[in-house]
Design a protein around this motif. Structure first.
Motif, mmCIF file in Angstrom:
data_model
loop_
_atom_site.group_PDB
_atom_site.id
_atom_site.type_symbol
_atom_site.label_atom_id
_atom_site.label_comp_id
_atom_site.label_asym_id
_atom_site.label_seq_id
_atom_site.Cartn_x
_atom_site.Cartn_y
_atom_site.Cartn_z
ATOM 1 N N UNK A 148 -4.517 -0.572 -56.025
ATOM 2 C CA UNK A 148 -5.122 0.746 -56.143
ATOM 3 C C UNK A 148 -5.893 1.221 -54.935
ATOM 4 N N UNK A 149 -6.056 0.367 -53.932
ATOM 5 C CA UNK A 149 -6.846 0.729 -52.750
ATOM 6 C C UNK A 149 -6.000 0.525 -51.500
ATOM 7 N N UNK A 150 -5.999 1.542 -50.647
ATOM 8 C CA UNK A 150 -5.379 1.434 -49.327
ATOM 9 C C UNK A 150 -6.457 1.704 -48.297
ATOM 10 N N UNK A 151 -6.549 0.829 -47.300
ATOM 11 C CA UNK A 151 -7.565 0.955 -46.260
ATOM 12 C C UNK A 151 -6.886 0.897 -44.909
ATOM 13 N N UNK A 171 -3.795 -1.657 -44.947
ATOM 14 C CA UNK A 171 -4.028 -2.796 -45.832
ATOM 15 C C UNK A 171 -4.090 -2.292 -47.275
ATOM 16 N N UNK A 172 -3.416 -2.989 -48.179
ATOM 17 C CA UNK A 172 -3.511 -2.654 -49.603
ATOM 18 C C UNK A 172 -4.258 -3.760 -50.321
ATOM 19 N N UNK A 173 -4.967 -3.378 -51.385
ATOM 20 C CA UNK A 173 -5.714 -4.341 -52.195
ATOM 21 C C UNK A 173 -5.768 -3.825 -53.626
ATOM 22 N N UNK A 174 -6.059 -4.726 -54.530
ATOM 23 C CA UNK A 174 -6.108 -4.342 -55.946
ATOM 24 C C UNK A 174 -7.275 -3.397 -56.226
ATOM 25 N N UNK A 175 -8.419 -3.662 -55.584
ATOM 26 C CA UNK A 175 -9.611 -2.836 -55.742
ATOM 27 C C UNK A 175 -10.517 -3.134 -54.549
ATOM 28 N N UNK A 176 -11.702 -2.530 -54.502
ATOM 29 C CA UNK A 176 -12.587 -2.743 -53.354
ATOM 30 C C UNK A 176 -13.064 -4.186 -53.240
ATOM 31 N N UNK A 177 -13.295 -4.843 -54.364
ATOM 32 C CA UNK A 177 -13.703 -6.250 -54.302
ATOM 33 C C UNK A 177 -12.590 -7.108 -53.710
ATOM 34 N N UNK A 178 -11.356 -6.817 -54.086
ATOM 35 C CA UNK A 178 -10.209 -7.546 -53.526
ATOM 36 C C UNK A 178 -10.083 -7.259 -52.036
ATOM 37 N N UNK A 179 -10.295 -5.997 -51.639
ATOM 38 C CA UNK A 179 -10.245 -5.662 -50.212
ATOM 39 C C UNK A 179 -11.321 -6.428 -49.446
ATOM 40 N N UNK A 180 -12.529 -6.501 -50.009
ATOM 41 C CA UNK A 180 -13.610 -7.224 -49.330
ATOM 42 C C UNK A 180 -13.217 -8.690 -49.127
ATOM 43 N N UNK A 181 -12.582 -9.287 -50.118
ATOM 44 C CA UNK A 181 -12.125 -10.669 -49.998
ATOM 45 C C UNK A 181 -11.098 -10.807 -48.870
ATOM 46 N N UNK A 182 -10.125 -9.894 -48.824
ATOM 47 C CA UNK A 182 -9.103 -9.928 -47.769
ATOM 48 C C UNK A 182 -9.753 -9.737 -46.406
ATOM 49 N N UNK A 183 -10.687 -8.816 -46.317
ATOM 50 C CA UNK A 183 -11.365 -8.545 -45.051
ATOM 51 C C UNK A 183 -12.138 -9.774 -44.575
ATOM 52 N N UNK A 184 -12.964 -10.337 -45.448
ATOM 53 C CA UNK A 184 -13.823 -11.466 -45.054
ATOM 54 C C UNK A 184 -13.044 -12.753 -44.791
ATOM 55 N N UNK A 185 -12.108 -13.069 -45.680
ATOM 56 C CA UNK A 185 -11.432 -14.373 -45.597
ATOM 57 C C UNK A 185 -10.195 -14.383 -44.719
#
Length: 149
Positions: free
Chosen positions: A63-66, A109-123
């Motif tokens: 649901x999130x594209x960054x 970058x796509x992610x399920x939600x903002x929390x998922x994006x934060x995980x992808x970004x950090x890790x």
């Protein structure tokens, strides 16, 4: 050199690459073999380089594209190659573009939600070789997808 029929054929293929040569030919006023020859010629010239399916990321649970701007901390050929090789292994990174300007790379970058994006970004993204500054822009809506030139 492309003629008007070639351009019309490309427009039809961009709209729906799954159409048969017969269906395309009917729309262009060409026979199926003549249409197939044009497609083959465009492929051999490198103008048609493949066919893709467009997936709806949101319906697949993303649901999130960054859009990220990445500035490498270390310059040079080796740093760029290391970054490009590593970023290619992150499935959430859909597009990697090497650009001129404030940033060295732009990533979609796509992610399920903002929390998922934060995980992808950090890790994943922040641990890539050479990553320096990162700027994130969350996509609110997409008004137009790439189309024919």
């Amino acid at each position: 050199m492309l003629d008007e029929t070639d351009r019309a054929l490309l427009t039809l293929l961009v709209a729906d690459a799954g159409q048969s040569a017969s269906a395309l030919g009917r729309q262009l006023g060409l026979s199926q073999p003549a249409t197939w020859r044009r497609i083959k010629r465009l492929q051999e010239a490198g103008i048609l380089t493949g066919r893709r399916l467009l997936l709806d990321a949101e319906k697949l649970g993303f649901g999130v594209t960054v859009f990220l701007g990445i500035k490498l901390a270390t310059k040079g050929r080796v740093g760029m190659e290391d970054f490009e090789r590593a970023v290619g292994g992150i499935p959430e990174v859909q597009v990697v573009t090497h650009v001129l300007g404030l940033y060295d790379y732009r990533l979609r970058v796509v992610a399920r939600d903002l929390a998922d994006f934060e995980r992808v970004l950090r890790r994943r993204i922040m641990t890539l070789p050479g990553v320096g500054n990162v700027e994130a822009n969350v996509m609110l809506s997409e008004e137009r997808r790439p189309g024919p030139l």
